[in-house]
Design a protein around this motif. Structure first.
Motif, PDB file in Angstrom:
ATOM      1  N   TYR A  47      20.447   3.240  39.517  1.00 27.86           N
ATOM      2  CA  TYR A  47      21.597   2.481  39.063  1.00 27.86           C
ATOM      3  C   TYR A  47      21.329   1.629  38.094  1.00 27.86           C
ATOM      4  O   TYR A  47      20.432   0.934  38.022  1.00 27.86           O
TER       5      TYR A  47
ATOM      6  N   GLU B 151      23.534  -1.040  36.035  1.00 28.57           N
ATOM      7  CA  GLU B 151      24.695  -1.601  36.175  1.00 28.57           C
ATOM      8  C   GLU B 151      25.457  -1.883  35.126  1.00 28.57           C
ATOM      9  O   GLU B 151      26.640  -1.580  35.016  1.00 28.57           O
TER      10      GLU B 151
ATOM     11  N   ASP C  36      27.443   1.196  34.438  1.00 25.76           N
ATOM     12  CA  ASP C  36      28.334   1.611  35.474  1.00 25.76           C
ATOM     13  C   ASP C  36      27.877   2.986  35.807  1.00 25.76           C
ATOM     14  O   ASP C  36      28.740   3.944  36.182  1.00 25.76           O
TER      15      ASP C  36
END
Ligand SMILES: NC(=O)c1ccc[n+]([C@@H]2O[C@H](COP(=O)([O-])OP(=O)(O)OC[C@H]3O[C@@H](n4cnc5c(N)ncnc54)[C@H](O)[C@@H]3O)[C@@H](O)[C@H]2O)c1
Length: 337
Positions: free
Chosen positions: A59, A61, A64
């Motif tokens: 992931y 951030e 996204d």
């Protein structure tokens, strides 16, 4: 809830060297800033079949981007007419956890692995590097060439593979794709490695195949093949002479080029300079002198797969590529951007 399904043949035309390089460099940059979630790969070992399977979640951030890759490595798969490495990637929407796309990850793996070597070469090799040696002319080997010619003015590439067929195939394709490049067959690993500015090792070897005495000062080495415990391609004496940059500390210690020499006590954590992302963001220095030897220890990161999968997804939506599949039946649809 519709999910976009993407086949290898649909993905290949969407992947361009410059865009993949940018996506992979951005992934390393975010890692250098400490802004990614990426637990180390989880392995299953199919020892009786000389193969393994890895699960790789990530992931990022700020971008996204989230994805999980499932990928195997079976070096004897040629007997079944299958690639050594095959992968599936699930791209996830971090906002809802819903799958956005399920795509073949085989080509993406080869491209993002080439891109990591390209990024490392850009930051670590001498700017005047013009001679490239490639050891291992398989699926990953040919992509190494694509991404290294993109960052350095390569005039000659020498390639070696234990299989004549793989070497001949590599040479034929490389000459066709890069007519201005001198593409030469090496008759041994030594010949592919001596007098080079950059080398890429891209084999499943479990013992050193590149010897210290063949390696000149000033070389940059992309050590790609070692990506599971017990694998190694370089004489540990090379690592003692070199500035070592890993892609990820934990993965490299567990399964990278350094895993065997560290487990034997031949090198220690203190011998490792840092991570590629740290060099990119300036937390760690890159090459300090023309005579320095640099080694990039690549294990392959889930963040590389995730950023490239997101790029593929965006382009597939733009170009209307792929087919939709409804896994979960809801009475309303989830919007795709
Ligand atoms: N670091 C990463 O991100 C990353 C990503 C994908 C694959 N890999 C690893 O890279 C390696 C190669 O993967 P691939 O998909 O190209 O496999 P492949 O089977 O397509 O190619 C490997 C090639 O190496 C050759 N080879 C084997 N032993 C050799 C030796 N001693 N000297 C010279 N050539 C030799 C084989 O003949 C073959 O052509 C594997 O170990 C794989 O696990 C690493």
């Amino acid at each position: 809830m519709k999910v976009l399904l993407l086949r290898e043949q649909e993905i290949k035309p969407l992947l361009e060297v410059n865009e993949v390089s940018e996506a992979v460099e951005q992934a390393f940059r975010e890692k250098g800033k400490g802004m990614v979630q990426m637990p180390p790969k989880t392995y299953l070992y199919y020892d009786k079949y000389n193969g393994d399977l890895r699960v790789m979640p990530a992931y990022i951030e700020s971008m996204d981007v989230s994805a999980v890759k499932v990928v195997n490595v079976h070096p004897d798969n040629r007997a079944f007419d299958l690639p050594t490495v095959m992968a599936i990637i699930i791209l996830i929407d971090p906002k809802t956890g819903a799958p956005q796309a399920i795509m073949d990850g085989t080509e993406i793996t080869a491209m993002r692995t080439g891109a990591a070597a390209g990024v490392a070469t850009k930051y670590l090799s001498r700017r005047d590097a013009g001679r490239l040696g490639i050891v291992g002319a398989g699926a990953q080997g040919s992509k190494q060439l694509d991404f290294i010619v993109n960052v350095r003015n390569i005039v000659e590439v020498k390639v070696y593979d234990v299989r004549e067929e793989a070497k001949a195939n590599f040479i034929q394709k490389a000459r066709q794709k890069y007519p201005e490049l001198r593409v030469v067959a090496a008759e041994s690993v030594e010949e592919a490695v001596r007098n080079q500015d950059i080398i890429c090792t891209v084999t499943p070897s479990r013992k050193p195949i590149v010897m210290n005495e063949w390696v000149d000062d000033g070389i940059h080495i992309n050590a790609i093949g070692a990506d599971a415990p017990g694998k190694e391609e370089l004489d540990p004496a090379i690592l003692k002479r070199a500035m070592i940059i890993v892609d990820d500390w934990e993965q490299a210690l567990h399964s990278g080029e350094i895993n065997v020499p560290v487990s034997k006590g031949l090198i220690t954590r203190g011998d490792i300079h840092g991570e590629l992302g740290e060099v990119i963001v300036g937390k760690k220095r890159g090459r300090a002198a023309d005579k320095e030897i640099t080694v990039f220890d690549s294990t392959g990161l889930a963040i590389q797969d995730a950023t490239v999968a997101k790029l593929v997804y965006k382009k597939a939506l733009e170009e209307g590529v792929g087919s939709w599949f409804e896994f979960l039946t809801l009475n309303r649809s989830i919007p795709h951007p």
